[in-house]
Each structure stands twice: as C-alpha cells, then as structure tokens.
Scaffold this motif. Structure first.
Motif, PDB file in Angstrom:
ATOM      1  N   PHE A  33      -6.218   0.865  -8.666  1.00  0.00           N
ATOM      2  CA  PHE A  33      -5.051   0.158  -7.806  1.00  0.00           C
ATOM      3  C   PHE A  33      -5.763  -1.268  -7.199  1.00  0.00           C
ATOM      4  CE2 PHE A  33      -2.239  -0.504  -4.060  1.00  0.00           C
ATOM      5  CZ  PHE A  33      -1.253  -0.880  -4.748  1.00  0.00           C
ATOM      6  N   ARG A  34      -5.106  -2.298  -7.485  1.00  0.00           N
ATOM      7  CA  ARG A  34      -5.537  -3.642  -6.904  1.00  0.00           C
ATOM      8  C   ARG A  34      -4.202  -4.303  -6.336  1.00  0.00           C
ATOM      9  NH1 ARG A  34      -9.361  -0.912  -7.774  1.00  0.00           N
ATOM     10  NH2 ARG A  34     -11.412  -1.585  -9.388  1.00  0.00           N
ATOM     11  N   CYS A  35      -4.282  -5.264  -5.471  1.00  0.00           N
ATOM     12  CA  CYS A  35      -3.485  -5.924  -4.915  1.00  0.00           C
ATOM     13  C   CYS A  35      -3.804  -7.424  -5.081  1.00  0.00           C
ATOM     14  CB  CYS A  35      -3.099  -5.773  -3.403  1.00  0.00           C
ATOM     15  SG  CYS A  35      -2.329  -4.132  -3.068  1.00  0.00           S
ATOM     16  N   LEU A  36      -2.541  -8.129  -5.351  1.00  0.00           N
ATOM     17  CA  LEU A  36      -2.694  -9.732  -5.682  1.00  0.00           C
ATOM     18  C   LEU A  36      -1.815 -10.539  -4.558  1.00  0.00           C
ATOM     19  CD1 LEU A  36      -3.670 -11.765  -7.718  1.00  0.00           C
ATOM     20  CD2 LEU A  36      -1.166 -12.060  -8.453  1.00  0.00           C
ATOM     21  N   LEU A  37      -2.668 -11.256  -3.892  1.00  0.00           N
ATOM     22  CA  LEU A  37      -1.835 -11.996  -2.665  1.00  0.00           C
ATOM     23  C   LEU A  37      -1.547 -13.438  -3.198  1.00  0.00           C
ATOM     24  CD1 LEU A  37      -3.848 -10.686  -0.007  1.00  0.00           C
ATOM     25  CD2 LEU A  37      -1.654  -9.619  -0.709  1.00  0.00           C
ATOM     26  N   ASN A  38      -0.402 -13.624  -3.779  1.00  0.00           N
ATOM     27  CA  ASN A  38      -0.433 -14.953  -4.487  1.00  0.00           C
ATOM     28  C   ASN A  38       0.155 -15.881  -3.469  1.00  0.00           C
ATOM     29  OD1 ASN A  38      -0.619 -16.719  -6.772  1.00  0.00           O
ATOM     30  ND2 ASN A  38       1.457 -16.183  -7.093  1.00  0.00           N
ATOM     31  N   LYS A  39       0.237 -17.346  -3.956  1.00  0.00           N
ATOM     32  CA  LYS A  39       1.014 -18.390  -3.710  1.00  0.00           C
ATOM     33  C   LYS A  39       0.013 -18.917  -2.151  1.00  0.00           C
ATOM     34  CE  LYS A  39       5.369 -17.371  -5.486  1.00  0.00           C
ATOM     35  NZ  LYS A  39       6.800 -17.001  -5.427  1.00  0.00           N
ATOM     36  N   ALA A  40      -0.936 -18.645  -2.015  1.00  0.00           N
ATOM     37  CA  ALA A  40      -1.930 -19.101  -1.056  1.00  0.00           C
ATOM     38  C   ALA A  40      -2.185 -20.541  -1.168  1.00  0.00           C
ATOM     39  CB  ALA A  40      -3.145 -18.282  -0.705  1.00  0.00           C
ATOM     40  N   ASP A  41      -1.046 -21.502  -1.235  1.00  0.00           N
ATOM     41  CA  ASP A  41      -1.332 -22.672  -1.637  1.00  0.00           C
ATOM     42  C   ASP A  41      -1.355 -23.828  -0.229  1.00  0.00           C
ATOM     43  OD1 ASP A  41       1.306 -22.290  -0.872  1.00  0.00           O
ATOM     44  OD2 ASP A  41       2.127 -23.240  -2.649  1.00  0.00           O
ATOM     45  N   ASP A  42      -1.528 -23.319   0.840  1.00  0.00           N
ATOM     46  CA  ASP A  42      -1.772 -23.938   2.163  1.00  0.00           C
ATOM     47  C   ASP A  42      -2.766 -23.298   2.988  1.00  0.00           C
ATOM     48  OD1 ASP A  42      -0.122 -22.440   3.667  1.00  0.00           O
ATOM     49  OD2 ASP A  42       1.560 -23.602   3.051  1.00  0.00           O
ATOM     50  N   ASP A  43      -3.107 -23.924   3.968  1.00  0.00           N
ATOM     51  CA  ASP A  43      -3.998 -23.375   4.917  1.00  0.00           C
ATOM     52  C   ASP A  43      -3.385 -22.133   5.850  1.00  0.00           C
ATOM     53  OD1 ASP A  43      -6.058 -24.945   4.470  1.00  0.00           O
ATOM     54  OD2 ASP A  43      -5.668 -26.203   5.865  1.00  0.00           O
ATOM     55  N   GLN A  44      -2.171 -22.280   6.008  1.00  0.00           N
ATOM     56  CA  GLN A  44      -1.488 -21.088   6.669  1.00  0.00           C
ATOM     57  C   GLN A  44      -1.388 -19.836   5.928  1.00  0.00           C
ATOM     58  OE1 GLN A  44      -0.051 -20.520  10.305  1.00  0.00           O
ATOM     59  NE2 GLN A  44      -0.333 -18.738   9.220  1.00  0.00           N
ATOM     60  N   ARG A  45      -0.763 -20.080   4.694  1.00  0.00           N
ATOM     61  CA  ARG A  45      -0.625 -18.859   3.700  1.00  0.00           C
ATOM     62  C   ARG A  45      -2.123 -18.288   3.492  1.00  0.00           C
ATOM     63  NH1 ARG A  45       3.844 -21.158  -0.748  1.00  0.00           N
ATOM     64  NH2 ARG A  45       5.680 -21.299   1.058  1.00  0.00           N
ATOM     65  N   TRP A  46      -3.074 -19.135   3.245  1.00  0.00           N
ATOM     66  CA  TRP A  46      -4.468 -18.480   3.068  1.00  0.00           C
ATOM     67  C   TRP A  46      -5.096 -17.552   4.270  1.00  0.00           C
ATOM     68  CZ3 TRP A  46      -6.841 -18.864  -1.548  1.00  0.00           C
ATOM     69  CH2 TRP A  46      -8.089 -18.490  -1.543  1.00  0.00           C
ATOM     70  N   SER A  80       0.804  -1.253  -0.070  1.00  0.00           N
ATOM     71  CA  SER A  80       0.025   0.097   0.020  1.00  0.00           C
ATOM     72  C   SER A  80       0.803   1.300   0.029  1.00  0.00           C
ATOM     73  CB  SER A  80      -0.956   0.054   1.219  1.00  0.00           C
ATOM     74  OG  SER A  80      -0.063  -0.041   2.427  1.00  0.00           O
ATOM     75  N   SER A  81       2.062   1.080   0.092  1.00  0.00           N
ATOM     76  CA  SER A  81       2.907   2.294   0.260  1.00  0.00           C
ATOM     77  C   SER A  81       3.217   3.058  -1.092  1.00  0.00           C
ATOM     78  CB  SER A  81       4.335   1.991   1.003  1.00  0.00           C
ATOM     79  OG  SER A  81       5.250   3.073   1.085  1.00  0.00           O
ATOM     80  N   PRO A  82       3.368   4.335  -1.043  1.00  0.00           N
ATOM     81  CA  PRO A  82       3.769   5.075  -2.203  1.00  0.00           C
ATOM     82  C   PRO A  82       5.180   4.836  -2.562  1.00  0.00           C
ATOM     83  CG  PRO A  82       3.297   6.640  -0.695  1.00  0.00           C
ATOM     84  CD  PRO A  82       2.799   5.429  -0.012  1.00  0.00           C
ATOM     85  N   LEU A 138      -5.483  -4.373   4.170  1.00  0.00           N
ATOM     86  CA  LEU A 138      -5.589  -3.648   2.752  1.00  0.00           C
ATOM     87  C   LEU A 138      -7.034  -3.163   2.785  1.00  0.00           C
ATOM     88  CD1 LEU A 138      -3.772  -5.719   0.308  1.00  0.00           C
ATOM     89  CD2 LEU A 138      -3.071  -3.561   1.421  1.00  0.00           C
ATOM     90  N   ALA A 139      -8.054  -3.609   3.294  1.00  0.00           N
ATOM     91  CA  ALA A 139      -9.500  -3.099   3.054  1.00  0.00           C
ATOM     92  C   ALA A 139      -9.622  -2.113   3.892  1.00  0.00           C
ATOM     93  CB  ALA A 139     -10.321  -4.265   3.272  1.00  0.00           C
ATOM     94  N   GLN A 140      -8.968  -1.930   4.896  1.00  0.00           N
ATOM     95  CA  GLN A 140      -9.135  -0.985   6.078  1.00  0.00           C
ATOM     96  C   GLN A 140      -8.556   0.433   5.373  1.00  0.00           C
ATOM     97  OE1 GLN A 140      -7.310  -1.984   9.547  1.00  0.00           O
ATOM     98  NE2 GLN A 140      -8.437  -3.494   9.859  1.00  0.00           N
ATOM     99  N   GLN A 141      -7.719   0.344   4.411  1.00  0.00           N
ATOM    100  CA  GLN A 141      -7.128   1.427   3.445  1.00  0.00           C
ATOM    101  C   GLN A 141      -8.023   1.757   2.102  1.00  0.00           C
ATOM    102  OE1 GLN A 141      -2.810   1.762   3.309  1.00  0.00           O
ATOM    103  NE2 GLN A 141      -2.988  -0.587   4.367  1.00  0.00           N
ATOM    104  N   GLY A 142      -9.005   0.789   2.071  1.00  0.00           N
ATOM    105  CA  GLY A 142      -9.891   0.827   0.590  1.00  0.00           C
ATOM    106  C   GLY A 142      -9.352   0.304  -0.433  1.00  0.00           C
TER     107      GLY A 142
END
Length: 238
Positions: free
Chosen positions: A192-205, A177-179, A215-219
């Motif tokens: 502006f969108r963000c992608l959180l990738n490699k969520a391939d196990d329960d912990q990462r998800w 989120s930082s400039p 991120l949602a808290q910042q819109g």
C-alpha cells in the motif's frame, strides 16, 4: 528517479497495481506505464470502473486483441466503450498477467475532484493485485469539504466534521490511511502506497511534506508529485 522508485514499487514484483482515490490516478498510471515500457517491459492499462481512452495508445476490446497488439506495441489499453464514450473493463485483469509484464488498473472514480472517500461499491480492486496506490490532490487543502470533495457526505462521516470544514493535512492523511478511505478493500498481502499530487507551489509542497510525515508515522510510504499541464492524463507520454 522514476515514479516506480519514488513509490517504492518494483515492476518485477508488483506486476499488477491498482490506483484509487483522486487527484492524479490517470497521470500516474500512464507515467508508470511509460517507465515500464522504457525499461523493456510490456504494459497494459485498464480499468475496473471507467476511464477516458488515451488517444496515443492502441485499444484492445478483449484478451485476444490484447495478445495480438502486445506483439507490436509495448503499452496497450484494454477496455470497451460504454454509451458515454468512456472505457469500461474488458476481461479479467488477472488474465493480462499472462500476456504482459505489468498491469495498471484505474480502480476508482472521483469526478475530477482532488479528494474523496469511497462509496460502498468502491473501489473495485482485483484480488490478484500486488499493490494499491491511493492518491489525493494537494489543491484540496484549505478548502471546504462540500466544495472540493467527491462524496462529501462520506468525507464528513469519516472525519467527523461538517460540510463547511476546511481540509487540513491531518485530514488528508486520515482519509488516505483509513480502511473507510484510501485503504478500503486493500488486501493484507497487497503493498500500500500513497501519492500526494499537485505539489506545484511551495505551500502545497510543505503540506505534502507534513502529510508524508503523518503517513510515515503509520508505516505508510508516500510520494509527493506534480505533473506539468502537458503531462496530465499522460497526454504527452505516448
């Protein structure tokens, strides 16, 4: 739901999209190109930095070749080989909008690391972009900055931490989120969108869900993803 919808982007509106950051840019770019083509659109994939050529896509070295290839193919790569066998940009990405419905640009490099903060000369986002996607790999969580990050000195400066600091969900949200991070050089009119990738196990998800909330808290809208091995780099899509 396709990757465009998950990112809350519309190919009819966000016709030129730049991908920055690390940990999933290429895979996402090709997934977006495939979905655009499947919906009947013509798509161009290109770069303002360097990318590896996709073996399944035709390659145009200039705009004239691009125009000719798009008459026969729904997805075409625009780029020129450098001395290392990678592709660099070939022509103004904005001009591609006159030839194709969608233009997807890899606008940042990360040396295959899952998290980064950009240098002064990065990223290279064309001013005509309609949207920017900043990505991060969730495999960076719990690992030291000095081990897992590209440009670790930049990450340390951004977060105010030492090189042995272990990455937390709050750190990833702060970087994206930082400039001085994922939002660097994103124009005011660009989505502006963000992608959180490699969520391939329960912990990462779970980590991805936590980051998504921060991120949602910042819109900022974000999507949690993972790609199977054969999907990485778009290798099985074309």
């Amino acid at each position: 739901m396709g990757i465009w919808e998950r990112l809350d982007l519309d190919p009819a509106v966000h016709r030129m999209v730049a991908l920055v950051g690390s940990g999933g840019k290429s895979s996402t770019m090709y997934a977006m190109a495939k979905q655009a083509a499947d919906s009947g659109r013509k798509a161009v994939v290109t770069t303002t930095t360097h990318i590896l050529p996709h073996p399944g896509l035709p390659l145009a070295g200039d705009l004239a070749q691009l125009a000719a290839l798009l008459k026969k193919h729904r997805v075409v790569t625009l780029g020129a080989y450098d001395s290392r066998g990678k592709l660099t940009g070939a022509g103004d990405p904005g001009a591609c909008l006159e030839l194709a419905d969608v233009v997807l640009i890899e606008a940042d490099g990360a040396k295959l690391r899952p998290l980064k903060a950009p240098a002064d000369h990065e990223p290279v986002i064309p001013p005509s972009c309609h949207a920017v996607i900043a990505s991060a790999g969730l495999d960076s969580l719990g690992k030291p900055v000095e081990e897992i990050c590209h440009r670790p000195e930049r990450v340390c400066a951004l977060l105010g931490v030492e090189p042995d600091h272990k990455i937390t969900p709050a750190d990833v949200a702060a970087i994206l989120s930082s400039p001085l991070g994922g939002r660097k050089d994103v124009g005011q009119a660009m989505a502006f969108r963000c992608l959180l990738n490699k969520a391939d196990d329960d912990q990462r998800w779970a980590w991805g869900t936590e980051i998504q909330g921060l991120l949602a808290q910042q819109g900022i809208h974000s999507a949690i993803t993972y790609y199977k091995e054969e999907e990485r780099g778009g290798s099985c899509l074309f």
